[in-house]
Design a protein around this motif. Sequence first.
Motif, short mmCIF file in Angstrom:
data_model
loop_
_atom_site.label_atom_id
_atom_site.label_comp_id
_atom_site.label_asym_id
_atom_site.label_seq_id
_atom_site.Cartn_x
_atom_site.Cartn_y
_atom_site.Cartn_z
N UNK A 133 0.85 -1.19 0.00
CA UNK A 133 0.00 0.00 0.00
C UNK A 133 0.88 1.24 0.00
N UNK A 134 0.39 2.26 -0.72
CA UNK A 134 1.11 3.53 -0.70
C UNK A 134 0.97 4.12 0.70
N UNK A 135 1.94 4.91 1.07
CA UNK A 135 1.84 5.50 2.40
C UNK A 135 0.58 6.35 2.49
N UNK A 136 -0.08 6.33 3.60
CA UNK A 136 -1.34 7.07 3.71
C UNK A 136 -1.09 8.57 3.52
N UNK A 137 -2.03 9.18 2.83
CA UNK A 137 -1.91 10.63 2.57
C UNK A 137 -2.63 11.38 3.67
N UNK A 138 -2.18 12.57 3.85
CA UNK A 138 -2.67 13.35 4.98
C UNK A 138 -4.02 14.00 4.69
N UNK A 139 -4.23 14.51 3.46
CA UNK A 139 -5.49 15.20 3.22
C UNK A 139 -6.16 14.70 1.95
N UNK A 140 -7.34 15.16 1.73
CA UNK A 140 -8.18 14.72 0.62
C UNK A 140 -7.61 15.16 -0.73
N UNK A 141 -7.04 16.34 -0.81
CA UNK A 141 -6.48 16.85 -2.07
C UNK A 141 -5.34 15.97 -2.56
N UNK A 142 -4.51 15.48 -1.64
CA UNK A 142 -3.42 14.59 -2.04
C UNK A 142 -3.98 13.26 -2.55
N UNK A 143 -5.04 12.76 -1.92
CA UNK A 143 -5.65 11.51 -2.38
C UNK A 143 -6.22 11.67 -3.78
N UNK A 144 -6.88 12.78 -4.05
CA UNK A 144 -7.44 13.05 -5.39
C UNK A 144 -6.31 13.13 -6.41
N UNK A 145 -5.23 13.82 -6.07
CA UNK A 145 -4.09 13.95 -6.98
C UNK A 145 -3.48 12.59 -7.27
N UNK A 146 -3.40 11.74 -6.25
CA UNK A 146 -2.85 10.39 -6.42
C UNK A 146 -3.75 9.56 -7.33
N UNK A 147 -5.06 9.67 -7.17
CA UNK A 147 -6.00 8.92 -8.02
C UNK A 147 -5.90 9.41 -9.46
N UNK A 148 -5.74 10.73 -9.66
CA UNK A 148 -5.61 11.27 -11.01
C UNK A 148 -4.33 10.79 -11.68
N UNK A 149 -3.25 10.66 -10.92
CA UNK A 149 -2.00 10.13 -11.48
C UNK A 149 -2.19 8.67 -11.90
N UNK A 150 -2.86 7.90 -11.06
CA UNK A 150 -3.12 6.49 -11.39
C UNK A 150 -3.99 6.38 -12.64
N UNK A 151 -4.99 7.27 -12.75
CA UNK A 151 -5.85 7.28 -13.93
C UNK A 151 -5.04 7.64 -15.17
N UNK A 152 -4.16 8.61 -15.06
CA UNK A 152 -3.30 9.01 -16.18
C UNK A 152 -2.42 7.86 -16.64
N UNK A 153 -1.84 7.12 -15.70
CA UNK A 153 -1.01 5.97 -16.06
C UNK A 153 -1.85 4.89 -16.75
N UNK A 154 -3.03 4.64 -16.22
CA UNK A 154 -3.90 3.61 -16.80
C UNK A 154 -4.32 3.99 -18.21
N UNK A 155 -4.67 5.26 -18.42
CA UNK A 155 -5.07 5.71 -19.75
C UNK A 155 -3.90 5.69 -20.72
N UNK A 156 -2.71 5.94 -20.24
CA UNK A 156 -1.53 5.88 -21.10
C UNK A 156 -1.25 4.44 -21.52
N UNK A 157 -1.52 3.51 -20.63
CA UNK A 157 -1.28 2.09 -20.94
C UNK A 157 -2.36 1.53 -21.86
N UNK A 158 -3.58 2.04 -21.74
CA UNK A 158 -4.71 1.51 -22.52
C UNK A 158 -5.31 2.62 -23.36
N UNK A 159 -4.92 2.69 -24.63
CA UNK A 159 -5.38 3.77 -25.51
C UNK A 159 -6.87 3.67 -25.81
N UNK A 160 -7.41 2.45 -25.84
CA UNK A 160 -8.84 2.31 -26.12
C UNK A 160 -9.67 2.94 -25.00
N UNK A 161 -9.21 2.82 -23.77
CA UNK A 161 -9.91 3.48 -22.66
C UNK A 161 -9.83 5.00 -22.80
N UNK A 162 -8.68 5.49 -23.23
CA UNK A 162 -8.53 6.93 -23.41
C UNK A 162 -9.47 7.45 -24.49
#
Length: 174
Positions: A20-49
């Motif tokens: 597990x990633x180290x726990x984040x302190x606030x909600x904004x960091x969690x949202x930013x982390x989810x957006x980075x994961x989404x960006x990586x997933x979309x980069x890996x899967x062009x059909x999803x993008x």
Amino acid sequence: MDVLTTRIEALERSVCSAKADPPTANLAEQVAQIERQLGRTLADHTSLAQALKKYEGLRDVIEGDGDLELSRRLLGVTAKAELILLNDDTAKIMTDLHTISDLQPRINQPEYATAAKLASQLNTLEQQHGEQAAAFKQVVADMSSAVDRYHAETDALSEIFLRWDRVLTSVERK
């Protein structure tokens, strides 16, 4: 048994657990982390993008307030065609429509329009056919009776001829 259960649980934890990633302190960091994961997933899967890009273009219509007229105005011809073609039965429906259009000239024959007018003549013909069938049955019965009489007379004449032949043969022998 407890030792076996403990070992199985330890094995499951080591195989199934993800670091597990180290726990984040606030909600904004969690949202930013989810957006980075989404960006990586979309980069890996062009059909999803591509699907996400199409979804973003149609978001107002899909997630709208359900106003059908607004949906009709916002959807272009290509988007409507894509929605129709998503249906699996579209090819079957198109084939059926093509078959129906091929049969249309045969369905709308001019003879069918006059069928209602000819119904009275059909009733007359049906009545005549019934009378003719009854007459035919009577003629067949009469012919059958005549043939039976002919066979009876022929058999009687044959018997007479055979008796006469025996009589003549016996007279000649004497």
